[in-house]
Scaffold this active site. Structure first.
Site, PDB file in Angstrom:
ATOM      1  N   ASP A 520       0.859  -1.185   0.000  1.00 26.35           N
ATOM      2  CA  ASP A 520       0.000   0.000   0.000  1.00 26.35           C
ATOM      3  C   ASP A 520       0.899   1.240   0.000  1.00 26.35           C
ATOM      4  OD1 ASP A 520      -2.259   1.603   0.144  1.00 26.35           O
ATOM      5  OD2 ASP A 520      -2.904   0.875   2.108  1.00 26.35           O
ATOM      6  N   GLU A 523       2.554   5.091  -3.968  1.00 30.04           N
ATOM      7  CA  GLU A 523       2.521   6.081  -5.055  1.00 30.04           C
ATOM      8  C   GLU A 523       3.843   6.856  -5.224  1.00 30.04           C
ATOM      9  OE1 GLU A 523      -1.250   4.745  -3.798  1.00 30.04           O
ATOM     10  OE2 GLU A 523       0.167   5.896  -2.623  1.00 30.04           O
ATOM     11  N   ASP A 600      -9.283   3.692  -1.721  1.00 34.56           N
ATOM     12  CA  ASP A 600     -10.111   4.026  -0.563  1.00 34.56           C
ATOM     13  C   ASP A 600     -11.469   4.587  -0.987  1.00 34.56           C
ATOM     14  OD1 ASP A 600      -7.951   3.212   0.882  1.00 34.56           O
ATOM     15  OD2 ASP A 600      -7.241   5.216   1.359  1.00 34.56           O
TER      16      ASP A 600
END
Length: 943
Positions: A520, A523, A600
């Protein structure tokens, strides 16, 4: 809701605003606009499969020109790659400002990370015998039937197939490559401040957003070009965005966007619907589709990128009755830095695009079987006893699941590769309980490493210089879940080798082969960074600026973790197991390393509805192993919403329920009746169809076809279905789903493309025939799922607690008759679901076919023998077909009580068959009970 102030609009992004303004000026001038990019005719060379030339850019300043090397590569695969660089940057003949340590070249290593297919050039290409002044025309592709018409002044390329131009580069003259130039400082009068920069120059040399100033040591360096799809009204792809599959126009107007589509991977929580706003991942593959033709372009640039889309419809002679006006889709792409590097795909079928894209960037990895079953997750299961308790309650409620997940709270103070000593004192014991039912654990490990004392991982990261640095070459410090953090630089091969060592079972106490990983925040997400990510002038391995590689960052971390899991076994004699690694950030090529999810989302009906086009778009863009958080990550769904989400989620290739730490517990066994039973039946349906799902995954892994397929992909000539993104097929099975995604709805409207085709309700065999839209009942306990005649698919009808416990169960064949031809066919694929033995023939791949002229149902082998073939066949020798269900059963079965079965190596036998007559709009159907044939053998049944 998303905090818009954290993320740039085009107006706030200097290079986006400059390129849009450039396009506006060019458009305003119309026919009088002359693009300042021209090929030097004498520089054109065609040799060994590629065309080389030099483009001269006229800067408009006293005859100054900039040399831009052009290379057009014609690949043996039929693709064309067009690359434009900047000569001074190639040769390092520029000056960097602020004493920057960054590279001088334009970033040229995207292909090293993305492209795995053959780069062999097609030396059979030829120049056209038809000469046209001002053009160089190259014949290429199958039988040299394609053309690339390269215009010299101004530069442009038309790509021609079957006599029609399908793609045009620089047709509108919007190409704009910001060349390097030295900053000329204005003289400062003593006692006065320097005058502010105005116009374009205001964002050339530095840019401030969110309290961070980007120093831009190379000055302005963006690049842009218009790409037109003549005669194509619909463009699709370029995920990830929360909008429809068919892309909208971006220059305003009714129902359109005002902002360009953006690629800048970012942690955008509670993202908004129907928006071109950037999300977590980027696949810059755009497809254009019209009746019976699909083409595509791949804009291979990892920097921040924006895409404008407009459409223009040509006029039609009013006397030409029934003739439609031709619509052109005109796109404009611009990136902040790097090369102009574009691959061209000329189709002509949707399957040709996904296959060629897969050959270029890699097909989706064939995942372990457990990973396509049901996953149970939340932030967080708080102790190992909590995990055990959830596991027991699933069993008590007879709800199957395969994987339970741990979010960040399992660690010791958010230090990865550790376990909380009080909350997870016995991780191996916890996993041992899961393994009793052949279940797995997935634990999160993110790229940010806690900056704290007494943590060997961060000590090595610092000592070995494996971390990303700031513009001054010092280790970059930012803020994430652990607080002060550093980030591993997975562009560094040495850092990746070290990362692999951390996953060894001896180095990661408490890990087992049954534990897999969730990446996770890759980015990367930085809580105190500009746009919640790295400053663009951070430096990666090779001295590349972060601005050059931003959208690749997630892929590098995902790839490093995937390789780490393959190599984590301490015993070299043990065969490697297929890893499962989930990523949030992705780029073209990420499909090689595991699944992704849409991030999300919210517990809302609009987010449920948006999940379908988002997952479909991933599939047609070469990343089919995707899904959305079932139930919504943020918020508490109503019971109706949660139920409908499960009924939708069973059709996501990646099927996981997930929830925020502040939400109420919502494991399926906690839901009140009758909804608990409804959800349970939905999950069981996923498990029953796992052989069909796994077969679809296998197809994706060898030819790139999406796992769930939009209507246009299966019916490329049906214009009504081109933009449909709320119904879809499951692989090649003929299963057509239309989930309910609106509150209070008890019907759905399903579109049928052909008047001659017949569909059956999955559950009661109700017949649906005829073209157009039809309303179908869908009460809360009903999943709108149809079966298309002419197909055969496989399921398993015995309820088990996990997929691993179903591995040797018998199967049911569902044969769907009633197609125009009267025939039916389908395939099934089995392997061990765990190892890589399938690469050496360790699999079963069968074709089932019903021939209406002979009335015979046959099973034939599609496999290729290898050294593991016999060993796997031996493990599957007792797996048999226990039932054959024939829907739309022929009249020839009326009155029969037995059918003849012939199986290789066995004696002919007769087995029982029962027949049920058609009634009340439902099809006739028959059941061949216990034919006893093996799934791995050839056989014939006379129906």
């Amino acid at each position: 809701m998303v905090k818009h102030e954290l993320f740039k609009t085009c107006e706030q992004s200097g290079f986006c605003r400059r390129n849009r303004d450039y396009a506006d000026r060019a458009t305003a001038k119309g026919a009088s606009w002359t693009a300042p990019y021209n090929i030097i005719p004498d520089s054109v060379r065609l040799e060994r499969g590629q065309l080389g030339a030099t483009i001269l850019k006229d800067t408009g300043k006293d005859g100054e020109t900039v040399r831009l090397p052009l290379v057009v590569r014609f690949l043996k695969t039929g693709l064309v790659r067009v690359s434009i660089d900047e000569e001074k940057r190639q040769n390092g003949e520029i000056e960097l400002r602020h004493g920057s340590k960054a590279r001088k070249e334009r970033y040229n290593e995207v292909t090293d990370w993305v492209v795995v297919g053959s780069a062999d050039l097609d030396e059979a290409i030829k120049l056209s015998k038809t000469k046209e002044k001002g053009y160089t025309t190259v014949l290429f592709g199958p039988d040299l039937k394609y053309e690339a018409r390269v215009r010299h002044q101004p530069f442009g390329i038309d790509f021609v197939r079957d006599g029609d131009t399908h793609i045009r580069f620089n047709d509108r003259g919007l190409m704009n490559i910001e060349h390097w130039r030295a900053k000329v400082d204005q003289p400062i009068v003593e006692g006065q401040e320097a005058p502010p920069l105005e116009g374009d120059e205001a964002t050339y040399w530095e840019e401030t957003f969110g309290g961070n100033t980007d120093t831009k040591p190379r000055g302005p360096e963006s690049l842009g070009m218009d790409i037109t799809f003549p005669g194509y009204e619909h463009v699709l792809g370029i995920p990830e965005h929360a909008g429809p599959m068919a892309l909208k126009e971006t220059r305003g107007g009714d129902g359109n966007y005002n902002e360009p589509y953006r690629f800048y991977n970012a942690d955008v929580f509670e993202y908004i619907m129907d928006s071109p706003m950037t999300l977590y991942g980027s696949i810059p593959l755009m497809q254009a589709h019209r009746k019976d033709s699909t083409v595509a372009v791949l804009w291979l640039n990892a920097a921040e990128t924006w895409i404008d889309i407009v459409k223009s419809k040509g006029s039609v002679n009013p006397l030409s009755l029934g003739v439609k006006g031709k619509t052109d889709t005109k796109t404009h792409w611009f990136s902040e830095s790097g090369l102009l590097d574009v691959y061209v795909f000329l189709g002509p079928k949707p399957q040709d695009i996904t296959k060629a894209y897969g050959e270029l960037t890699g097909y989706t990895t064939l995942p372990p079987l457990f990973s396509i079953a049901y996953h149970q997750c939340r932030w967080n299961y708080v102790t190992d006893e909590d995990v055990r308790d959830v596991d027991r309650k699933f069993d008590k409620s007879k709800i199957p699941y395969d994987v339970i997940w741990l979010d960040i709270e399992y660690t010791d103070g958010k230090k990865y590769f550790t376990w909380g000593p009080l909350t997870f004192p016995d991780p191996k014991g916890m996993q041992k309980q899961l393994q009793k039912r052949d279940r797995r654990l997935v634990a999160i490990i993110d790229p940010h490493i806690k900056n704290t004392a007494d943590y060997p991982v961060v000590d090595v990261l610092k000592a070995k210089n494996f971390a990303v640095t700031n513009k001054d070459g010092e280790i970059y410090e930012g803020w994430c879940w652990p607080g002060s953090s550093h980030w591993i630089d997975c562009f560094n091969p040495a850092a990746n080798e070290w990362w692999t060592s951390l996953f060894k079972h001896s180095a990661f106490p408490g890990s087992t082969p049954a534990m897999h990983i969730w990446n996770d925040m890759n980015e990367p997400s930085v809580f105190n960074g500009p746009e919640t990510t790295f400053p663009k002038d951070n430096i990666h391995h090779g001295q590349w600026e972060h601005r050059d590689v931003h959208n690749l960052n997630g892929l590098t971390f995902h790839a490093a973790t995937y390789e780490a899991l393959i190599n984590r076994e301490d015993k070299k004699s043990a065969p490697p197991l297929r890893p499962f690694v989930l990523t949030r950030a992705f780029y073209a090529g990420s499909q090689r390393f595991g699944a992704m999810w849409t991030g999300d989302n919210q517990a809302s009906w609009p987010h449920l509805a948006a999940s379908i086009p988002m997952v479909l778009n991933q599939g047609i863009s070469g990343y089919p192993f995707s899904g959305a958080d079932v139930g919504g990550f943020f918020g508490n769904p109503s019971t109706e919403l949660l139920t409908r989400w499960y009924q939708t989620g069973i059709f996501y290739p990646f099927f996981r329920a997930h929830a925020h730490i502040d939400t109420r517990r919502r494991e399926p066994y906690l839901i009140a009746q009758p909804h608990q039973d409804i959800i349970t039946r939905a999950i069981r349906l996923r498990y029953a169809l796992l052989p069909t799902w796994y077969t679809a995954f296998h197809e994706a892994s060898v030819n790139g076809t999406p796992i769930i397929r939009p209507m246009y992909f299966t019916h490329p000539g049906d214009e009504t279905g081109f933009t449909l993104d709320d119904q879809f097929y499951v692989g090649s099975s003929g299963l057509l789903a239309k989930p309910v995604t609106e509150e209070g709805k008890e019907t759905v409207s399903i579109y049928f493309p052909s008047p001659a085709e017949r569909y059956y309700d999955y559950f009661d065999y109700t017949i649906h025939a005829g073209a157009g839209r039809k309303t179908i009942a869908a009460p809360i306990d009903k999943i709108p799922l149809l079966m298309r005649a002419g197909h055969i698919f496989v399921r398993r009808d015995r309820h088990r607690r996990s997929s691993g416990l179903m591995k040797f169960d018998p199967v049911t064949l569902v044969v769907l008759l009633g197609s125009v031809s009267g025939d039916a066919e389908g395939t099934v694929y089995f392997d061990d679901g765990e190892t890589f033995d399938y690469e050496n023939g360790g699999y079963i791949h069968r074709r089932f076919a019903f021939d209406s002229t002979t009335g015979k149902l046959t099973s034939t082998d599609l496999g290729t023998r290898g050294k593991k073939t016999d060993a796997f066949a031996k493990t599957m020798r007792k797996v048999r077909v226990e039932k054959i269900v024939v829907v739309g059963a022929p009249d020839s079965l009326k009155g029969k009580d037995k059918v003849v079965v012939r199986e290789e190596g066995e004696k002919q036998k007769a087995v029982k068959v029962s027949y049920s007559h058609a009634h009340a709009g439902k099809a006739a159907w028959a059941v061949v009970r216990d034919p006893g044939v093996a799934v791995g053998k050839s056989w014939t049944i006379e129906l």
